[in-house]
Design a protein around this motif. Structure first.
Motif, PDB file in Angstrom:
ATOM      1  N   VAL A 149      18.232  40.100  27.121  1.00  0.00           N
ATOM      2  CA  VAL A 149      19.664  40.390  27.115  1.00  0.00           C
ATOM      3  C   VAL A 149      20.255  39.847  28.413  1.00  0.00           C
ATOM      4  CG1 VAL A 149      21.396  42.227  27.163  1.00  0.00           C
ATOM      5  CG2 VAL A 149      19.430  42.415  25.637  1.00  0.00           C
ATOM      6  N   GLY A 150      21.287  39.060  28.289  1.00  0.00           N
ATOM      7  CA  GLY A 150      21.969  38.509  29.459  1.00  0.00           C
ATOM      8  C   GLY A 150      23.144  39.401  29.824  1.00  0.00           C
ATOM      9  N   LEU A 151      23.248  39.747  31.102  1.00  0.00           N
ATOM     10  CA  LEU A 151      24.388  40.533  31.579  1.00  0.00           C
ATOM     11  C   LEU A 151      25.196  39.607  32.487  1.00  0.00           C
ATOM     12  CD1 LEU A 151      25.691  43.368  31.588  1.00  0.00           C
ATOM     13  CD2 LEU A 151      24.238  43.954  33.526  1.00  0.00           C
ATOM     14  N   VAL A 152      26.417  39.302  32.058  1.00  0.00           N
ATOM     15  CA  VAL A 152      27.208  38.281  32.745  1.00  0.00           C
ATOM     16  C   VAL A 152      28.523  38.854  33.243  1.00  0.00           C
ATOM     17  CG1 VAL A 152      27.915  35.859  32.497  1.00  0.00           C
ATOM     18  CG2 VAL A 152      26.633  36.931  30.686  1.00  0.00           C
ATOM     19  N   GLY A 153      29.017  38.299  34.316  1.00  0.00           N
ATOM     20  CA  GLY A 153      30.332  38.692  34.821  1.00  0.00           C
ATOM     21  C   GLY A 153      30.501  38.146  36.217  1.00  0.00           C
ATOM     22  N   GLU A 154      31.752  38.114  36.673  1.00  0.00           N
ATOM     23  CA  GLU A 154      32.009  37.602  38.026  1.00  0.00           C
ATOM     24  C   GLU A 154      31.444  38.556  39.081  1.00  0.00           C
ATOM     25  OE1 GLU A 154      36.360  35.865  38.299  1.00  0.00           O
ATOM     26  OE2 GLU A 154      36.149  37.437  36.817  1.00  0.00           O
ATOM     27  N   SER A 155      31.456  38.072  40.297  1.00  0.00           N
ATOM     28  CA  SER A 155      30.986  38.866  41.418  1.00  0.00           C
ATOM     29  C   SER A 155      31.778  40.178  41.514  1.00  0.00           C
ATOM     30  CB  SER A 155      31.179  38.037  42.698  1.00  0.00           C
ATOM     31  OG  SER A 155      30.560  38.682  43.745  1.00  0.00           O
ATOM     32  N   GLY A 156      31.065  41.271  41.694  1.00  0.00           N
ATOM     33  CA  GLY A 156      31.725  42.563  41.879  1.00  0.00           C
ATOM     34  C   GLY A 156      31.981  43.315  40.585  1.00  0.00           C
ATOM     35  N   CYS A 157      31.530  42.779  39.450  1.00  0.00           N
ATOM     36  CA  CYS A 157      31.760  43.459  38.153  1.00  0.00           C
ATOM     37  C   CYS A 157      30.884  44.683  37.971  1.00  0.00           C
ATOM     38  CB  CYS A 157      31.505  42.495  37.001  1.00  0.00           C
ATOM     39  SG  CYS A 157      32.871  41.377  36.733  1.00  0.00           S
ATOM     40  N   GLY A 158      29.778  44.758  38.715  1.00  0.00           N
ATOM     41  CA  GLY A 158      28.900  45.930  38.597  1.00  0.00           C
ATOM     42  C   GLY A 158      27.544  45.637  37.980  1.00  0.00           C
ATOM     43  N   LYS A 159      27.185  44.363  37.877  1.00  0.00           N
ATOM     44  CA  LYS A 159      25.917  43.996  37.221  1.00  0.00           C
ATOM     45  C   LYS A 159      24.719  44.557  37.990  1.00  0.00           C
ATOM     46  CE  LYS A 159      26.811  39.569  37.758  1.00  0.00           C
ATOM     47  NZ  LYS A 159      28.035  39.641  38.571  1.00  0.00           N
ATOM     48  N   SER A 160      24.731  44.332  39.313  1.00  0.00           N
ATOM     49  CA  SER A 160      23.563  44.770  40.103  1.00  0.00           C
ATOM     50  C   SER A 160      23.443  46.289  40.139  1.00  0.00           C
ATOM     51  CB  SER A 160      23.656  44.244  41.537  1.00  0.00           C
ATOM     52  OG  SER A 160      23.510  42.858  41.541  1.00  0.00           O
ATOM     53  N   VAL A 161      24.553  46.993  40.274  1.00  0.00           N
ATOM     54  CA  VAL A 161      24.437  48.460  40.354  1.00  0.00           C
ATOM     55  C   VAL A 161      23.879  49.024  39.044  1.00  0.00           C
ATOM     56  CG1 VAL A 161      26.116  48.923  42.189  1.00  0.00           C
ATOM     57  CG2 VAL A 161      26.897  48.829  39.829  1.00  0.00           C
ATOM     58  N   ASN A 187      40.534  27.044  35.609  1.00  0.00           N
ATOM     59  CA  ASN A 187      40.378  27.967  36.730  1.00  0.00           C
ATOM     60  C   ASN A 187      40.979  29.311  36.321  1.00  0.00           C
ATOM     61  OD1 ASN A 187      40.274  29.136  39.310  1.00  0.00           O
ATOM     62  ND2 ASN A 187      42.343  28.382  39.766  1.00  0.00           N
ATOM     63  N   LEU A 188      40.161  30.344  36.302  1.00  0.00           N
ATOM     64  CA  LEU A 188      40.667  31.677  35.949  1.00  0.00           C
ATOM     65  C   LEU A 188      41.327  32.269  37.190  1.00  0.00           C
ATOM     66  CD1 LEU A 188      40.903  34.233  34.211  1.00  0.00           C
ATOM     67  CD2 LEU A 188      38.527  34.773  34.795  1.00  0.00           C
ATOM     68  N   ALA A 189      42.644  32.395  37.126  1.00  0.00           N
ATOM     69  CA  ALA A 189      43.389  32.863  38.305  1.00  0.00           C
ATOM     70  C   ALA A 189      43.133  34.356  38.546  1.00  0.00           C
ATOM     71  CB  ALA A 189      44.877  32.615  38.089  1.00  0.00           C
ATOM     72  N   GLY A 190      43.301  34.775  39.790  1.00  0.00           N
ATOM     73  CA  GLY A 190      43.167  36.191  40.131  1.00  0.00           C
ATOM     74  C   GLY A 190      41.719  36.561  40.427  1.00  0.00           C
ATOM     75  N   THR A 191      41.510  37.839  40.724  1.00  0.00           N
ATOM     76  CA  THR A 191      40.156  38.310  41.062  1.00  0.00           C
ATOM     77  C   THR A 191      39.863  39.622  40.346  1.00  0.00           C
ATOM     78  OG1 THR A 191      41.078  39.434  42.981  1.00  0.00           O
ATOM     79  CG2 THR A 191      40.060  37.295  43.395  1.00  0.00           C
ATOM     80  N   VAL A 192      38.596  39.972  40.323  1.00  0.00           N
ATOM     81  CA  VAL A 192      38.173  41.264  39.764  1.00  0.00           C
ATOM     82  C   VAL A 192      38.813  42.368  40.616  1.00  0.00           C
ATOM     83  CG1 VAL A 192      36.163  42.735  39.307  1.00  0.00           C
ATOM     84  CG2 VAL A 192      35.961  40.245  39.077  1.00  0.00           C
ATOM     85  N   PRO A 193      39.423  43.391  40.001  1.00  0.00           N
ATOM     86  CA  PRO A 193      40.054  44.433  40.820  1.00  0.00           C
ATOM     87  C   PRO A 193      39.032  45.238  41.618  1.00  0.00           C
ATOM     88  CG  PRO A 193      40.056  45.065  38.501  1.00  0.00           C
ATOM     89  CD  PRO A 193      39.539  43.659  38.558  1.00  0.00           C
ATOM     90  N   SER A 194      39.477  45.760  42.745  1.00  0.00           N
ATOM     91  CA  SER A 194      38.588  46.588  43.560  1.00  0.00           C
ATOM     92  C   SER A 194      38.249  47.864  42.792  1.00  0.00           C
ATOM     93  CB  SER A 194      39.294  46.951  44.874  1.00  0.00           C
ATOM     94  OG  SER A 194      38.658  48.075  45.440  1.00  0.00           O
TER      95      SER A 194
END
Ligand SMILES: Nc1ncnc2c1ncn2[C@@H]1O[C@H](COP(=O)(O)OP(=O)(O)OP(=O)(O)O)[C@@H](O)[C@H]1O
Ligand code: SF4
Ligand SMILES: [Mg+2]
Length: 321
Positions: free
Chosen positions: A36-48, A267-274
């Motif tokens: 199973v691949g878990l994908v997402g931008e930095s800070g999405c919560g994959k590692s936690v 280019n996906l504008a904006g960032t992952v919310p805090s």
């Protein structure tokens, strides 16, 4: 029976009087031998999420709750720290992004590989470390066992980490961005090794990455994560052929194409919310070209839109409806 079943995982961090909501109702299952691949931008919560599965998050500062967390039917939530330690390495193991920080600089490779085995087994002989290094195709393993980590390249160190993870034959391998710190050619070699392991060993895998190209090569199923939640999950072929969530579609548009007409890379504008200041409603709304006023008020649930395909977006209709 599932190899891993995780239901409604919630993780918060309380930091200096503020609370970060880093995983918000994450559910996932992994079948035996499934990747199973878990994908997402930095800070999405994959590692936690992966650290919580391993039982490696410190509580506090983390606060963890889940409706279910089972491995081979064993309830991990009911285990104490000593019992969780006994499972780590033996029944499930993890490899990390940066092998240098995971290896101890003052012990030889051979000692560290043997140590990974002896943590769960009493019998040992020197040939075991050699066999483990051979299995991950480390050339000249007889000399490498006597080397220290700084004498090895990044790719070799990652192979050592994989050898250590596999030495007790776990049924689940959690791989957290294992190729991100490596250059492209070495990355391809490590991916080939993981594909081989997947084919030869009876092992399920949670493969974490922000790179959909890597996922395409390895995963059977993909879960896309955004701001602490899974927003789309489906078999890999479906995700790549017909992504439904606007976030997944945007991530795929960001992958460079080798064929077809030349065009400017999206280019996906904006960032992952805090996670300390999540917006109300759908967390992707500030970046979503389909967002409506309702989207900004109510967060959509993850629901089935087709066979084996779940999406959390109010604009995505179920197939046939
Ligand atoms: N110990 C901690 N205390 C407070 N916040 C934390 C802690 N660990 C992680 N976080 C926060 O949790 C969120 C999720 O982090 P996580 O490392 O899981 O992201 P990720 O998806 O793995 O990103 P990356 O692709 O960069 O590895 C981030 O906003 C991060 O800052
Ligand atoms: S719910 Fe609305 S804002 Fe969220 S992804 Fe769907 S369309 Fe975009
Ligand atoms: Mg991470």
């Amino acid at each position: 029976m599932s190899l891993l079943k995780l239901e409604d995982l919630v993780i918060d961090f309380a930091v200096e009087g503020r609370v970060a909501h880093v995983a918000r109702g994450v559910s996932l299952t992994i079948a035996p031998r499934e990747v199973v691949g878990l994908v997402g931008e930095s800070g999405c919560g994959k590692s936690v999420v992966s650290l919580a599965i391993m039982g490696l998050l410190e509580t506090p500062p983390a606060r963890i709750a889940a409706a279910e967390l089972t491995l081979n039917g064993k309830d991990l939530l009911a285990l104490n720290n000593r019992q969780r330690r006994a499972i780590r390495g033996r029944e499930m193991a993890m490899i990390f992004q940066e092998p240098m920080t995971s290896l101890n600089p003052v012990y030889t490779i051979g000692d560290q590989v043997r140590e990974a085995y002896l943590a769960h087994n009493a019998d040992d002989d020197a040939s075991r470390a050699l066999a483990a290094l051979d299995e991950v195709h480390i050339p000249n393993a007889k000399n490498i066992v006597n080397c220290y980590p700084h004498e090895l390249s990044g790719g070799m160190k990652q192979r050592v980490m994989i050898a250590m993870a596999l030495i007790c034959r776990p049924s689940l391998l959690l791989a957290d961005e294992p190729t991100t710190a490596l250059d492209v050619t070495v990355q391809a070699q490590i991916l080939a090794l993981l594909r081989e392991i997947r084919a030869t060993q009876k092992m399920g895998m949670l493969f974490i990455t922000h790179d959909l190209g890597v996922i395409a090569e390895l995963a059977d199923r993909v879960c896309v994560m955004y701001a602490g939640r899974i927003v789309e999950s489906a078999p890999a072929a479906k995700i790549f052929a017909a992504p439904r969530h606007p976030y997944t579609r945007a991530l795929l548009k960001c992958v460079p194409k080798m064929r077809g007409a030349r065009e400017r890379l999206y280019n996906l504008a904006g960032t992952v919310p805090s996670p300390f200041a999540l917006p109300p409603g759908c967390k992707f709304a500030p970046r979503c070209e389909w967002a409506t006023p309702e989207c900004r008020q109510i967060e959509p649930d993850l629901r089935a839109v087709a066979d084996e395909h779940c999406v959390a977006c109010r604009q995505v209709k179920a197939s046939g409806s």
